[in-house]
Design a protein around this motif. Structure first.
Motif, PDB file in Angstrom:
ATOM      1  N   GLU A 192      49.998  -0.705 -13.164  1.00  0.00           N
ATOM      2  CA  GLU A 192      49.954  -1.238 -11.814  1.00  0.00           C
ATOM      3  C   GLU A 192      51.346  -1.569 -11.311  1.00  0.00           C
ATOM      4  O   GLU A 192      52.221  -2.012 -12.069  1.00  0.00           O
ATOM      5  CB  GLU A 192      49.083  -2.489 -11.784  1.00  0.00           C
ATOM      6  CG  GLU A 192      48.801  -3.006 -10.398  1.00  0.00           C
ATOM      7  CD  GLU A 192      47.680  -4.029 -10.399  1.00  0.00           C
ATOM      8  OE1 GLU A 192      47.559  -4.775  -9.402  1.00  0.00           O
ATOM      9  OE2 GLU A 192      46.913  -4.074 -11.374  1.00  0.00           O
ATOM     10  N   THR A 203      49.579   5.500  -5.353  1.00  0.00           N
ATOM     11  CA  THR A 203      49.671   4.067  -5.568  1.00  0.00           C
ATOM     12  C   THR A 203      49.681   3.346  -4.226  1.00  0.00           C
ATOM     13  O   THR A 203      49.967   3.940  -3.190  1.00  0.00           O
ATOM     14  CB  THR A 203      50.943   3.693  -6.356  1.00  0.00           C
ATOM     15  OG1 THR A 203      50.937   2.282  -6.653  1.00  0.00           O
ATOM     16  CG2 THR A 203      52.204   4.019  -5.585  1.00  0.00           C
ATOM     17  N   MET A 249      48.003   2.117  -9.602  1.00  0.00           N
ATOM     18  CA  MET A 249      48.472   3.502  -9.692  1.00  0.00           C
ATOM     19  C   MET A 249      47.363   4.318 -10.358  1.00  0.00           C
ATOM     20  O   MET A 249      46.861   3.937 -11.424  1.00  0.00           O
ATOM     21  CB  MET A 249      49.758   3.593 -10.506  1.00  0.00           C
ATOM     22  CG  MET A 249      50.198   5.010 -10.864  1.00  0.00           C
ATOM     23  SD  MET A 249      50.776   5.976  -9.451  1.00  0.00           S
ATOM     24  CE  MET A 249      52.469   5.370  -9.289  1.00  0.00           C
TER      25      MET A 249
END
Length: 416
Positions: free
Chosen positions: A96, A389, A409
């Motif tokens: 992330e 993302t 992501m």
């Protein structure tokens, strides 16, 4: 003392008045609820929830749990607002991002994705760059942007080393754009100035083409009125070769939030919209106020520098896709976005499809579905994998209106 009993007619009058009062309270409550429901996704909340939605888990036969990605559907009176059919893709959730972003920007150079700026909430904007490494699935290398640089709705492009950053919105809420431009040397992590635009622009289409930095369309200073202007500036190795921008042939249709791609020595501008939120008149914080928007599917190509040509339109109107594209095997891939508002609820409708424009046949198709509907995705492609993302995702499989700003992501294997 004599007592007087109430008349029968008086009791009936009191009962009727009580019923009318209760009915009025119910109507007012219903009106307030409907108004709140129809505007919540458009005005954002000052306490915008930016946590990441996690997929629901379902048990496997052996008792373990696995991620379940439910594809969204929308029942409506017009097929334009429904998800188009397409194959299902298997998505993996990767590392992330350090922060969630909406209306940020991203540029891929080899195996690195440079992710810039964007809203964290409607009242807070980022002023730094994060870097994602596709090879080892890590984020790192954070560094600051210039203090004078815009924080969202940027125009941006790279030549493989230098990243040119053009105009954009300075500050949170619905502040106006700046005319300031910059260039980043990604090897030295150094910033330099570029000549300012003739006028500020909000989310313009931006590309490098034939040795010149092109800036087209976008919205004017009020964020709402479409701009048709097209300017270019000769650049090389991160430096401007001219002091002033040159006027070029105006774009046929103005507006922000479009994909702008150079491929096969042709300049393409895809999708977008006319109109956007504006600052509420007199608001000291430039509070966002809803305005009419028209999302379109037009595709324009400039192949000789003097005339725009219209190509086959997208399968559905699509906006908020300025950094949502990648070039894969002579095709343009576009992930997510926003389409026309729902005809009944009037709420914004997010897009959950992955589109392909085949540059050989000049045909559009849907090559798959995203794990959820989402706008302003930041897309990259590396080693056969399509990544995205950030952005603002939907409220759930049955509600395509925008809700949470995310930093997740995701990737899927993509073979064309």
């Amino acid at each position: 003392m004599a007592r007087f009993a109430p008349k029968h007619g008086s009791r009936k009058y009191v009962v009727v008045l009580a019923c009318i009062a209760l009915l009025g309270v119910a109507l007012v409550a219903d009106f307030l609820w409907a108004s709140s429901s129809s505007s919540s996704s458009l005005n954002w909340s000052n306490s915008l929830d930016i946590s990441v939605d996690r997929p629901r888990l379902k048990p496997k036969p052996d008792g373990k749990k696995t991620k379940e990605t439910r594809l969204p559907t929308l029942d409506g009176p017009n097929a334009t607002f429904a998800d188009l059919p397409g194959p299902q893709l298997k998505w993996e959730e990767m590392a992330e991002a350090p922060v969630p972003r909406l209306d940020g920007a991203a540029i891929q150079i080899k195996n690195l994705l440079y992710v810039f700026a964007g809203y964290g909430t409607i009242d807070y904007v980022h002023s730094h760059v994060d870097i994602y490494n596709f090879t080892d699935n890590t984020w790192g290398g954070r560094f600051d942007m210039p203090k004078e640089m815009a924080h969202s709705h940027l125009g941006m492009v790279t030549d493989g080393r230098y990243i040119y950053v053009v105009t954009g919105q300075y500050g949170p809420q619905c502040r106006g754009p700046t005319a300031r431009n910059f260039v980043l040397d990604t090897e030295k992590k150094e910033w330099h100035d570029l000549p300012p635009l003739p006028f500020p622009r909000y989310a313009p289409a931006t590309q490098l083409w034939r040795g010149r930095l092109h800036v087209m369309g976008g919205s004017k200073e009020d964020r709402h009125e479409p701009g048709l202007d097209h300017w270019s500036l000769a650049v090389k190795d991160g430096k401007a070769l001219e002091e002033e921008w040159k006027n070029e042939i105006p774009i046929p249709r103005g507006g922000p939030h479009r994909a702008c791609v150079v491929v096969n020595d042709q300049l393409l501008v895809i999708g977008g919209q006319e109109g956007d939120f504006m600052a509420k008149p007199g608001s000291p914080i430039f509070k966002c106020s809803r305005r009419n928007e028209v999302v379109f599917s037009n595709v324009y190509m400039l192949d000789d520098g003097s005339k725009w040509k219209e190509l086959p339109p997208m399968p559905k109107p699509d906006s908020h896709i300025e950094f949502a594209w990648a070039i894969v095997n002579n095709s343009i891939i576009i992930a997510g976005g926003t389409t026309e508002k729902h005809p009944v609820t009037k709420k914004m409708v997010l897009v959950g499809e992955v589109f392909r424009f085949d540059l050989n046949s000049l045909e559009w198709s849907v090559v798959g579905k995203l794990p959820f509907r989402i706008k302003t995705t930041l897309v990259g492609f590396w080693n056969g994998w399509l990544y995205f993302t950030s952005g603002q995702r939907d409220r759930g499989p049955l509600d395509p209106a925008p809700k949470k700003v995310i930093g997740g992501m995701w990737r899927t294997k993509l073979s064309l």
